[in-house]
Scaffold this motif. Structure first.
Motif, PDB file in Angstrom:
ATOM      1  N   VAL A 118      22.260  -5.697 -34.188  1.00 60.22           N
ATOM      2  CA  VAL A 118      23.872  -6.411 -34.978  1.00 60.22           C
ATOM      3  C   VAL A 118      24.801  -6.836 -32.878  1.00 60.22           C
ATOM      4  N   THR A 119      25.087  -5.717 -31.746  1.00 60.61           N
ATOM      5  CA  THR A 119      25.006  -6.035 -30.825  1.00 60.61           C
ATOM      6  C   THR A 119      24.678  -7.608 -30.086  1.00 60.61           C
ATOM      7  N   ASP A 120      23.818  -7.321 -30.182  1.00 64.35           N
ATOM      8  CA  ASP A 120      22.731  -8.340 -29.452  1.00 64.35           C
ATOM      9  C   ASP A 120      23.040 -10.321 -29.651  1.00 64.35           C
ATOM     10  N   GLY A 121      23.056  -9.841 -31.161  1.00 66.28           N
ATOM     11  CA  GLY A 121      23.835 -10.910 -31.787  1.00 66.28           C
ATOM     12  C   GLY A 121      25.328 -11.473 -31.705  1.00 66.28           C
ATOM     13  N   LEU A 122      26.087  -9.968 -31.303  1.00 68.61           N
ATOM     14  CA  LEU A 122      27.673 -10.765 -30.794  1.00 68.61           C
ATOM     15  C   LEU A 122      27.441 -11.285 -30.092  1.00 68.61           C
ATOM     16  N   MET A 127      14.390 -12.619 -25.100  1.00 70.50           N
ATOM     17  CA  MET A 127      14.574 -11.937 -24.355  1.00 70.50           C
ATOM     18  C   MET A 127      14.083 -10.872 -26.044  1.00 70.50           C
ATOM     19  N   VAL A 128      15.190 -11.191 -26.663  1.00 77.29           N
ATOM     20  CA  VAL A 128      15.259 -10.292 -27.881  1.00 77.29           C
ATOM     21  C   VAL A 128      14.094 -11.027 -29.051  1.00 77.29           C
ATOM     22  N   LEU A 129      13.576 -11.918 -28.954  1.00 81.15           N
ATOM     23  CA  LEU A 129      12.656 -12.368 -29.663  1.00 81.15           C
ATOM     24  C   LEU A 129      10.985 -12.193 -29.021  1.00 81.15           C
ATOM     25  N   PHE A 130      11.128 -12.015 -27.652  1.00 80.03           N
ATOM     26  CA  PHE A 130       9.589 -12.783 -27.266  1.00 80.03           C
ATOM     27  C   PHE A 130       8.805 -11.102 -27.136  1.00 80.03           C
ATOM     28  N   PRO A 131      10.053 -10.042 -27.404  1.00 83.76           N
ATOM     29  CA  PRO A 131       8.694  -8.459 -28.137  1.00 83.76           C
ATOM     30  C   PRO A 131       8.020  -8.714 -28.890  1.00 83.76           C
ATOM     31  N   GLN A 132       9.444  -8.760 -29.443  1.00 81.56           N
ATOM     32  CA  GLN A 132       9.086  -9.230 -31.014  1.00 81.56           C
ATOM     33  C   GLN A 132       7.973  -9.815 -31.472  1.00 81.56           C
ATOM     34  N   LEU A 171      11.304 -14.855 -40.397  1.00 82.10           N
ATOM     35  CA  LEU A 171      12.387 -15.215 -40.749  1.00 82.10           C
ATOM     36  C   LEU A 171      13.549 -15.627 -40.290  1.00 82.10           C
ATOM     37  N   PHE A 172      14.618 -14.486 -39.979  1.00 90.01           N
ATOM     38  CA  PHE A 172      16.000 -15.031 -39.652  1.00 90.01           C
ATOM     39  C   PHE A 172      16.322 -15.267 -38.137  1.00 90.01           C
ATOM     40  N   PRO A 173      15.043 -15.647 -37.050  1.00 91.75           N
ATOM     41  CA  PRO A 173      15.028 -16.330 -36.108  1.00 91.75           C
ATOM     42  C   PRO A 173      14.700 -18.542 -37.053  1.00 91.75           C
ATOM     43  N   VAL A 174      13.842 -18.123 -37.182  1.00 95.97           N
ATOM     44  CA  VAL A 174      13.893 -19.536 -38.589  1.00 95.97           C
ATOM     45  C   VAL A 174      15.114 -20.296 -39.016  1.00 95.97           C
ATOM     46  N   THR A 225      20.167 -14.944 -35.747  1.00 94.30           N
ATOM     47  CA  THR A 225      18.863 -15.589 -35.193  1.00 94.30           C
ATOM     48  C   THR A 225      17.588 -14.149 -34.457  1.00 94.30           C
ATOM     49  N   CYS A 226      19.510 -13.023 -34.012  1.00 92.23           N
ATOM     50  CA  CYS A 226      18.703 -12.066 -33.592  1.00 92.23           C
ATOM     51  C   CYS A 226      18.209 -10.522 -34.049  1.00 92.23           C
ATOM     52  N   LEU A 227      18.691 -11.167 -35.975  1.00 92.10           N
ATOM     53  CA  LEU A 227      18.346  -9.946 -36.463  1.00 92.10           C
ATOM     54  C   LEU A 227      16.906  -9.584 -37.336  1.00 92.10           C
ATOM     55  N   SER A 228      16.174  -8.726 -37.725  1.00 91.37           N
ATOM     56  CA  SER A 228      14.823  -8.884 -37.740  1.00 91.37           C
ATOM     57  C   SER A 228      14.601  -7.661 -38.331  1.00 91.37           C
ATOM     58  N   PRO A 229      14.053  -7.758 -39.715  1.00 94.23           N
ATOM     59  CA  PRO A 229      13.645  -6.635 -40.475  1.00 94.23           C
ATOM     60  C   PRO A 229      12.409  -5.588 -40.304  1.00 94.23           C
TER      61      PRO A 229
END
Length: 275
Positions: free
Chosen positions: A69-73, A94-99, A122-125, A148-152
């Motif tokens: 959440v804080t990364d998204g903000l 850096m948020v999406l690459f590790p996932q 899902l969230f990045p798309v 875009t920075c969220l993930s389930p």
């Protein structure tokens, strides 16, 4: 024969190799098993092992979600408020690459199928699709970038592990946690700190929260990987993760300071960053 069994006091080569190599030891004596040097936690009679496991999952899942959440903000603030799309792009990468890297690793090992890619995509798309494909107001642009920075993935892991008090090994939860803590968290903290240095102002609450959350996630991942497979109670998990904090903080602050001191000459204005 090297595999023959000898009688008396002689030891077979196979047995000697097993005694010498921790990787060939039984699970009960392997270095990946419970570390006997850890002080035992006092038993709490009214808390079962299942409840303690669930409490531990809830705590560390909350930490992971807070970090997201804080990364998204911060990402939305860098792009829309400070008009620093390059720094924002580095942060979200850096948020999406590790996932995606962890998903590819688990798929190569047969733990994930291509049908599970929605968990990381899902969230990045949705976020980037809405930001670039729709004519949004500024507030909705912030929401799109934030999403875009969220993930389930953390929620999926806690749901799958809820019946037994720990995520099943088949979900690869440990590798998502380690990748997030050792790649995403320190890199995003360095970028966020670097942006704070450039503004030469007191950081906003969202920036400070993002940095603190990244410190915690990194320390947790370092300790988790260092004690991989060890069965420890909740308070030992927290205590030994906190013990990693000073080293983690010093390294991240050093990298951000080094980046600031070696930046191109300028006064830190928007024109310098755009150039």
């Amino acid at each position: 024969s090297p595999h023959s069994v000898c009688t008396g006091t002689h030891t077979t080569p196979t047995r000697a190799m097993t005694e010498a190599s921790p990787l060939l030891m039984p699970a009960s004596t392997s270095l990946l098993a419970t570390d006997s040097s850890l002080p035992p936690e006092p038993a709490v009679p009214w808390v079962s092992d299942l409840a303690a496991g669930r409490l531990q999952m809830m705590f560390f899942t909350s930490l992971a979600l807070f970090d997201m959440v804080t990364d998204g903000l911060v990402f939305a603030d860098l792009v829309l408020e400070k008009q620093w799309p390059v720094l924002g792009g580095c942060l979200v990468a850096m948020v999406l690459f590790p996932q995606f890297l962890t998903f590819a690793f688990l798929r190569a090992n047969g733990q994930k199928s291509l049908a599970n890619v929605w968990q990381v995509a899902l969230f990045p798309v949705l976020g980037f699709g809405a930001f670039f494909g729709r004519d949004l107001t500024r507030e909705w642009q912030k929401v799109a970038l934030f999403a875009t920075c969220l993930s389930p993935v953390p929620l999926i892991n806690i749901i799958s592990g809820w019946p037994h008090g720990k995520p099943p090994l088949a979900t690869g939860a440990i590798w998502f946690e380690v990748a997030e803590g050792l790649i995403e968290a320190p890199c995003s903290a360095v970028i966020t700190l670097y942006a704070c240095f450039l503004t030469r102002k007191v950081p906003s609450t969202s920036f400070l929260a993002s940095i603190v959350a990244s410190f915690g996630s990194t320390a947790r991942a370092v300790d988790k990987l260092n004690q991989l497979g060890a069965q420890r109670g909740f308070w030992n998990e927290v205590k030994y993760a906190l013990a990693q904090l000073p080293d983690v903080m010093l390294r991240i602050i050093f990298l951000a300071t080094f980046a600031f001191l070696t930046r191109p000459f300028g006064d830190g204005s928007d024109e310098d960053l755009e150039a």
